[in-house]
Write an enzyme that holds these catalytic residues in place. Structure first.
Site, PDB file in Angstrom:
ATOM      1  N   GLU A  21       0.969  -1.355   0.035  1.00 34.23           N
ATOM      2  CA  GLU A  21       0.011   0.009  -0.035  1.00 34.23           C
ATOM      3  C   GLU A  21       0.826   1.322  -0.193  1.00 34.23           C
ATOM      4  O   GLU A  21       0.573   2.193  -0.691  1.00 34.23           O
ATOM      5  CB  GLU A  21      -0.901   0.020   1.316  1.00 34.23           C
ATOM      6  N   ASP A  34      26.475 -13.250 -16.537  1.00 35.02           N
ATOM      7  CA  ASP A  34      26.367 -11.978 -15.698  1.00 35.02           C
ATOM      8  C   ASP A  34      26.519 -12.417 -14.251  1.00 35.02           C
ATOM      9  O   ASP A  34      25.908 -13.406 -13.902  1.00 35.02           O
ATOM     10  CB  ASP A  34      25.133 -11.682 -15.813  1.00 35.02           C
ATOM     11  N   HIS A  88      21.351   4.417 -16.989  1.00 38.30           N
ATOM     12  CA  HIS A  88      20.211   4.624 -16.164  1.00 38.30           C
ATOM     13  C   HIS A  88      19.233   5.943 -16.319  1.00 38.30           C
ATOM     14  O   HIS A  88      18.397   6.232 -15.728  1.00 38.30           O
ATOM     15  CB  HIS A  88      20.561   4.567 -14.600  1.00 38.30           C
TER      16      HIS A  88
HETATM   17  N1  GLN Z   1      22.253  -9.174 -19.545  1.00 35.97           N
HETATM   18  C1  GLN Z   1      21.457  -8.750 -18.424  1.00 35.97           C
HETATM   19  C2  GLN Z   1      20.880  -7.185 -19.316  1.00 35.97           C
HETATM   20  O1  GLN Z   1      21.337  -6.776 -20.069  1.00 35.97           O
HETATM   21  C3  GLN Z   1      22.528  -7.781 -17.360  1.00 35.97           C
HETATM   22  C4  GLN Z   1      21.390  -7.148 -16.325  1.00 35.97           C
HETATM   23  C5  GLN Z   1      22.246  -6.617 -15.226  1.00 35.97           C
HETATM   24  O2  GLN Z   1      23.279  -6.297 -15.233  1.00 35.97           O
HETATM   25  N2  GLN Z   1      21.712  -6.205 -14.225  1.00 35.97           N
HETATM   26  O3  GLN Z   1      19.770  -6.892 -18.816  1.00 35.97           O
END
Ligand code: GLN
Ligand code: ZN
Length: 756
Positions: free
Chosen positions: A16, A600, A696
């Site tokens: 919420e 990764d 980002h």
């Molecule tokens: N291979 C993933 C992507 O490109 C890696 C994501 C990450 O490192 N958080 O989304």
């Protein structure tokens, strides 16, 4: 026996607070409406603890965004640029948390960091030389009175002054020590107000004590608390620690005038030994952290009672049964999980169920008939767990030999072979894996999940997307292509869903930061891979182009670190099981013609121990080999990439090099490329792609900017080892800015090649 809860989740049973805050940010609801939602959540939290007969319930554990930020505001630690906005107190608070962009100004948010070794993130207080620390708020008193009005007497939870000063960032010449007097008087004033409000207990959270402490740290802690405790009047003070043991300061802590000391007996490897060897002062209460605040498994009552009786032998009747840390790190309640069979859920305890555990253990300890029945039921639970073991997996893990952890031939020989075979240009360009996850991509997955479209339709859609994505990358002129990850919701959940041994929840959300929550899958049993997971998609992508296509996997350490791990086997054992499963996938990709494979490890650092002295022996010594196990079986000419983000790497560079990947890409654009010096100093052998722009933000980096970044990189990294790529996956970005940014990236790489 009394019981205690360090803190309770505050995002709301059905998130919420998240939804209300997001509406408030979009100005869809008023401040009053947001406050009302918060009040309702606090009420529910207090009443469920009261109903469970918890003796020590916390107030002030609620927060609109983060408790460290609350503390900063309470102590007047508000940097000038936020004050200058001249907006309401709540807006100033959110500006510090999330940044502010509007008619009153434009400021970025304060930095955010991982809260010790959890996946929760706190806002880093920023203290400049002009900072004037003093009491400038009343939240702890208000919440105490609010609970009292509901008939709930609470202990007031406060981030302790020592931890607060240690976690802050100092932008001027002054350091923590320079503010200790101010901090003491601010807290002393607060304690005075709490006494007047009728409070009887306060809880000072001092998790920083479980880290390696210097002599100065110990002096600072003692100075602060000697002063503070001399003025506590009628208040009783609980010093609460968690996430480890306090081996560096145990005797000093027990010698101070605290009325209660909270110790973590689960994560604190040495806590039991400390208590045994040094004893525990008779006049204090020992808050024994025995109910796990970080994991979701039901408590083993027999074992807990054994520990309690050991502690009773030392501290007599003065033992309080407590959670090991705040319950913030587990989901709210099992009541949203009706879809999961009882065979599973009866083994789980989320926050609300942990309250029941406290009261049940209390009943058993009291020796009542009801208690006896509870204990025997609990024993049965642990004897009869729905079978989760897979002998084939166990045998395979047991058969791992030292050679399985080593890839042959060595890095330098492979580097030569791969350069020849792949024939890539200097400064090869690539991306991290995902391409924009547009509305239609998500819709396609959801529709398939709900059975609204057939498997054929689902696949055809994704294949179309892959085709487009490959064509786009060819048009842009990238050298190593990816398929785009359109089939994935999340880099861990996707693999979890395709591995046996995993269980998924519907509602088990845990706050990660602010309004952001994560839903970690649960590792239920031995993990194995039944069928290939990604081969189909990678093979299809490869069939669309003559350029190399990178296979894309998540590594075992990250998969484990973003799941709720088992407690019946070690996390090392679980990680090795996952490593073998991913190893099978690597070999299948290779057998299907994928000659570059990225594994990764975004969350490699997540479970790094809090004490530096434990880094290798307790973690890296098995986590890094587990990664190598995944790729050690490939041919010399197959190129292994890895990718890391979200964290600092500078201090673990040798461990990263020991992963023995051929190429590593990582987030670097936000950390001022400091990491490059560390690479140089450590003679880093692995080829590197430090991200040349920050994904980002929707901002498109210019060619010149990228050229400048590359020029800086070339000072520290030899040309033959430098890759060119964004700093993370592109899934949160839009199509338009993605194309524009990548075009500039390719152009920049060309320019640098020409210049050479
Ligand atoms: N291979 C993933 C992507 O490109 C890696 C994501 C990450 O490192 N958080 O989304
Ligand atoms: Zn990343």
């Amino acid at each position: 026996m009394k019981t205690s809860v360090i803190g309770f989740p505050r995002i709301g049973k059905n998130r919420e607070l998240k939804f209300a805050s997001e509406k408030y940010f979009k100005e869809e609801i008023t401040e009053e409406e947001l406050l009302a939602v918060a009040k309702e959540i606090r009420k529910g939290n207090w009443l469920s603890q009261k109903n469970a007969n918890v003796s020590f319930i916390s107030s002030n554990d609620f927060s609109f965004y983060d408790n460290v930020l609350d503390t900063a505001v309470l102590l007047n630690v508000i940097p000038k640029r936020y004050r200058d906005l001249k907006v309401s107190p709540l807006s100033t608070y959110f500006a510090m948390a999330r940044g502010y962009q509007g008619d009153k100004g434009n400021v970025k948010a304060l930095a955010m960091k991982k809260w010790f070794n959890t996946n929760y993130h706190y806002i880093v207080p920023e203290i400049d030389d002009d900072a004037e620390i003093r009491l400038s708020g009343n939240k702890p008193v208000e919440e105490y009175l609010e609970a009292k009005a509901l008939g709930v007497e609470t202990k007031i939870a406060l981030i302790g002054p020592f931890t607060f000063l240690k976690l802050a960032r100092y932008t001027g010449k002054k350091a923590a020590e320079d503010f200790s007097l101010q901090v003491v008087s601010a807290y002393a004033e607060l304690l005075g107000k709490l006494v007047s409000a009728g409070a009887s207990w306060v809880q000072f959270d001092e998790p920083y004590l479980v880290k390696d402490l210097t002599a100065e740290d110990i002096l600072l802690f003692k100075a602060i608390y000697t002063a503070l405790l001399s003025d506590k009047r009628t208040l009783k003070v609980l010093l609460q620690t968690y996430f480890g043991d306090i081996r560096d300061i145990y005797s000093d802590v027990t010698a101070l005038d605290f009325d209660g000391i909270g110790l973590d007996f689960l994560e604190g490897r040495k806590t039991e030994e400390l208590v045994k060897e040094n004893g525990f002062p008779k006049e204090k209460l020992l808050f024994a952290g025995l109910i796990n605040g970080k994991n979701i498994w039901k408590n083993n009552y027999g074992k807990t009672l054994e520990k309690l009786s050991f502690l009773n032998g030392i501290a007599g009747e003065n033992v309080v049964l407590s959670t090991s840390c705040s319950l913030l790190h587990v989901p709210y309640s099992l009541s949203g999980e009706e879809d999961l069979p009882r065979d599973y859920t009866k083994h789980f305890a989320f926050a609300e169920e942990k309250l029941i555990e406290l009261s049940e253990i209390e009943k058993i300890a009291s020796g009542s008939d009801e208690g006896k029945k509870i204990l025997s039921d609990n024993e049965v639970l642990f004897e009869h767990r729905k079978d989760s073991s897979d002998d084939a997996v166990k045998t395979r893990v047991a058969a791992i030999s030292e050679e399985d952890y080593e890839r042959k031939p060595d890095f330098f020989e492979r580097e030569k072979i791969q350069k020849e075979k792949l024939g890539l240009p200097l400064f090869p360009t690539t991306t991290i894996g995902s391409f924009p996850q547009t509305q239609e991509v998500r819709k396609n997955r959801q529709a398939f999940r709900k059975g609204e479209i057939s498997k054929e339709q689902y696949i055809a859609f994704n294949q179309e997307k892959i085709k487009e994505c490959i064509a786009l990358q060819e048009e842009i002129g990238l050298d190593v292509l990816v398929h785009g990850e359109f089939e994935r919701n999340d880099m861990v959940e996707y693999f979890g869903e395709h591995l046996s041994g995993y269980v998924f929840t519907r509602q088990a959300w845990v706050q990660s930061y602010g309004t952001r929550c994560v839903k970690p899958p649960i590792i239920w049993g031995d993990v194995s891979r039944k069928d290939p997971i990604t081969v189909f998609w990678s093979k299809f992508a490869k069939s669309c182009t003559n350029k190399p296509v990178k296979g894309m996997l998540t590594g075992p350490v990250t998969i484990l670190n973003w799941s709720f791990p088992r407690e019946d086997i070690s996390i090392k054992e679980s990680t090795l099981q996952i490593a073998l499963a991913i190893r099978d996938e690597v070999l299948d990709l290779e057998a299907n013609g994928i000659d570059i494979i990225q594994i990764d490890e975004a969350a490699l650092r997540e479970k790094l121990p809090l004490r530096k002295s434990d880094w290798y022996s307790e973690y890296l010594d098995w986590a890094i080999p587990a990664f190598r196990l995944v790729h050690s079986g490939v041919k010399p000419e197959t190129q292994i990439h890895t990718h890391m983000c979200y964290s600092e790497f500078t201090d673990i560079i040798p461990a990263i090099d020991a992963m023995d990947a051929d190429v590593i890409t990582f987030e670097a654009s936000r950390s001022d490329l400091l990491i490059l010096d560390a690479l140089l100093e450590n003679h880093f052998k692995t080829e590197v792609g430090p991200g040349v722009y920050d994904i980002h933000s929707p901002r498109v980096p210019s060619v010149d900017e990228i050229v400048a970044a590359l020029t800086k990189m070339r000072e520290k990294i030899s040309d033959s080892k430098l890759w060119v790529n964004p700093d993370c996956g592109l899934k949160t970005r839009g199509n338009e800015e993605t194309k524009a940014s990548l075009l500039n990236l390719v152009e920049a790489a060309k320019k640098v090649r020409e210049r050479r």
